[in-house]
Design an enzyme around this catalytic site. Structure first.
Site, PDB file in Angstrom:
ATOM      1  N   LYS A  14       3.013  -1.223  -4.582  1.00 11.65           N
ATOM      2  CA  LYS A  14       2.619  -2.531  -5.131  1.00 11.65           C
ATOM      3  C   LYS A  14       2.098  -2.391  -6.562  1.00 11.65           C
ATOM      4  CE  LYS A  14       1.817  -4.534  -0.597  1.00 11.65           C
ATOM      5  NZ  LYS A  14       0.935  -5.195   0.377  1.00 11.65           N
ATOM      6  N   GLN A  58      -5.304  -4.858   1.774  1.00 14.24           N
ATOM      7  CA  GLN A  58      -4.251  -4.198   2.544  1.00 14.24           C
ATOM      8  C   GLN A  58      -4.716  -3.963   3.978  1.00 14.24           C
ATOM      9  OE1 GLN A  58      -1.251  -3.695   1.233  1.00 14.24           O
ATOM     10  NE2 GLN A  58      -0.319  -2.549   2.884  1.00 14.24           N
ATOM     11  N   ASP A  81      -1.189 -13.180  -0.008  1.00 10.45           N
ATOM     12  CA  ASP A  81      -0.596 -12.806   1.288  1.00 10.45           C
ATOM     13  C   ASP A  81      -0.256 -14.042   2.133  1.00 10.45           C
ATOM     14  OD1 ASP A  81      -0.349 -10.010   1.627  1.00 10.45           O
ATOM     15  OD2 ASP A  81      -2.503  -9.781   2.002  1.00 10.45           O
TER      16      ASP A  81
HETATM   17  N1  L34 Z   1      -2.599  -7.516   3.422  1.00  8.52           N
HETATM   18  N2  L34 Z   1      -1.359  -5.870   4.455  1.00  8.52           N
HETATM   19  C1  L34 Z   1      -1.407  -6.960   3.682  1.00  8.52           C
HETATM   20  N3  L34 Z   1      -0.295  -7.518   3.133  1.00  8.52           N
HETATM   21  C2  L34 Z   1       0.920  -6.985   3.379  1.00  8.52           C
HETATM   22  O1  L34 Z   1       2.026  -7.566   2.901  1.00  8.52           O
HETATM   23  C3  L34 Z   1       1.007  -5.833   4.166  1.00  8.52           C
HETATM   24  N4  L34 Z   1       2.190  -5.177   4.405  1.00  8.52           N
HETATM   25  C4  L34 Z   1       2.404  -4.583   5.723  1.00  8.52           C
HETATM   26  C5  L34 Z   1       1.190  -3.687   6.034  1.00  8.52           C
HETATM   27  N5  L34 Z   1      -0.072  -4.275   5.593  1.00  8.52           N
HETATM   28  C6  L34 Z   1      -0.165  -5.296   4.727  1.00  8.52           C
HETATM   29  C7  L34 Z   1       2.853  -4.457   3.477  1.00  8.52           C
HETATM   30  O2  L34 Z   1       2.611  -4.518   2.288  1.00  8.52           O
HETATM   31  C8  L34 Z   1       3.681  -3.790   5.505  1.00  8.52           C
HETATM   32  N6  L34 Z   1       3.812  -3.688   4.057  1.00  8.52           N
HETATM   33  C9  L34 Z   1       4.743  -2.874   3.388  1.00  8.52           C
HETATM   34  C10 L34 Z   1       4.834  -2.810   2.009  1.00  8.52           C
HETATM   35  C11 L34 Z   1       5.748  -1.989   1.390  1.00  8.52           C
HETATM   36  C12 L34 Z   1       6.599  -1.217   2.121  1.00  8.52           C
HETATM   37  C13 L34 Z   1       6.525  -1.276   3.488  1.00  8.52           C
HETATM   38  C14 L34 Z   1       5.606  -2.091   4.121  1.00  8.52           C
HETATM   39  C15 L34 Z   1       7.555  -0.302   1.433  1.00  8.52           C
HETATM   40  O3  L34 Z   1       7.452  -0.069   0.262  1.00  8.52           O
HETATM   41  N7  L34 Z   1       8.495   0.271   2.168  1.00  8.52           N
HETATM   42  C16 L34 Z   1       9.495   1.203   1.690  1.00  8.52           C
HETATM   43  C17 L34 Z   1       9.225   2.614   2.160  1.00  8.52           C
HETATM   44  C18 L34 Z   1       7.879   3.122   1.871  1.00  8.52           C
HETATM   45  C19 L34 Z   1       7.610   4.482   2.467  1.00  8.52           C
HETATM   46  O4  L34 Z   1       8.215   5.472   1.976  1.00  8.52           O
HETATM   47  O5  L34 Z   1       6.839   4.595   3.422  1.00  8.52           O
HETATM   48  C20 L34 Z   1      10.848   0.804   2.268  1.00  8.52           C
HETATM   49  O6  L34 Z   1      11.855   1.137   1.658  1.00  8.52           O
HETATM   50  O7  L34 Z   1      10.855   0.184   3.336  1.00  8.52           O
END
Ligand code: L34
Length: 245
Positions: A14, A58, A81
């Site tokens: 982020k 988060q 959010d």
């Molecule tokens: N307050 N908490 C709040 N807001 C959110 O919107 C979230 N979420 C979820 C968990 N807690 C939160 C996120 O940001 C899930 N989440 C989130 C954000 C980014 C990614 C996955 C989940 C992400 O970047 N995923 C990458 C892989 C990352 C890795 O290597 O682990 C992907 O390609 O899916």
């Protein structure tokens, strides 16, 4: 807050997205021992800080912190959010400023892929406040016929096999198998599960599902990056909304 390793990755992604978009950001990596009062104090400071348009805590937060109390403390006009009950209610009645990032990202993927939701059988597996429930509402707003399934649902496979659009948000690795999917269905995998070998996998068993689905999202590289993109969108919107205040 605390030491959740997945949160660390997501928050870093982020921060990076903010830099890429030219959005000023502040990160507070609070130690596990931080009290709820201290966290509420920080939120109050940021609620009143004019250089800050959006605030996000988060999740998950440590056990001694009451998640609802924290979400309620964020000013609704800075709640990028869209978890605050005021924003949840606005979504329910279809008159909203912000959409929750993950369900909004799913809708954007559907739209950009040229898929029309109207009249489609939509099945959402999972009923969390942050994904399943709002996801169902957004699909309903697009005139989908929506079914929400969960751990108490009887004959889940019969429900999922009926879906033209299937959204999996249960948090169980490889839970949805190819045999549970209708031929040609759109399959969107919201799950991000870390296996013991450190590999990431979704809630959908990709290898069997991709043979049946008409379109399918991978993990990683599917919904996760869209969640972040929608956070950027909400933040810009919050900046515009809050500028006139
Ligand atoms: N307050 N908490 C709040 N807001 C959110 O919107 C979230 N979420 C979820 C968990 N807690 C939160 C996120 O940001 C899930 N989440 C989130 C954000 C980014 C990614 C996955 C989940 C992400 O970047 N995923 C990458 C892989 C990352 C890795 O290597 O682990 C992907 O390609 O899916």
């Amino acid at each position: 807050m605390g030491e959740d390793p997945a949160s660390r990755v997501y928050v870093r992604n982020k921060e990076r997205a903010c830099e890429e978009c030219g959005i000023y950001s502040e990160k507070y990596a609070l130690p596990e021992e931080t009290t709820q009062e201290e966290l509420l104090g920080l939120i109050d400071t940021l609620n009143n800080k004019t250089s800050i348009s959006g605030i996000l805590v988060q999740l998950p937060v440590p056990k001694h912190i009451d998640e609802k109390t924290i979400i309620n403390a964020i000013a609704p006009n800075k709640d990028v959010d869209a978890f605050h009950p005021v924003n949840v209610g606005k979504i329910m009645v279809g008159n909203y400023d912000f959409l929750p990032c993950t369900p909004a990202g799913v809708m954007e993927l559907i739209k950009e892929s040229g898929i029309d939701v109207e009249g489609k059988e939509c099945v959402v597996v999972g009923r969390s406040n942050i994904v399943g429930k709002p996801q169902a509402m957004l699909l309903l707003h697009q005139n989908g016929t929506v079914t929400i399934c969960h751990s108490k649902t009887k004959d889940l496979a019969a429900k999922t096999k009926n879906a033209d659009i299937l959204v999996a948000a249960v948090g169980i690795p490889n839970f949805i198998k190819g045999g549970m999917i209708k031929e040609g269905a759109v399959v969107i995998d919201v799950g991000i599960n870390r296996l013991e070998n450190k590999k990431l996998c979704g809630d959908v068993e990709f290898e069997t599902a991709e043979k049946i689905a008409g379109a399918i999202t991978p993990v990683p590289g599917g919904v996760g990056p869209m969640t972040i993109a929608m956070l950027m969108k909400n933040t810009v919107k919050a900046a515009i909304i809050n500028k006139s205040k």
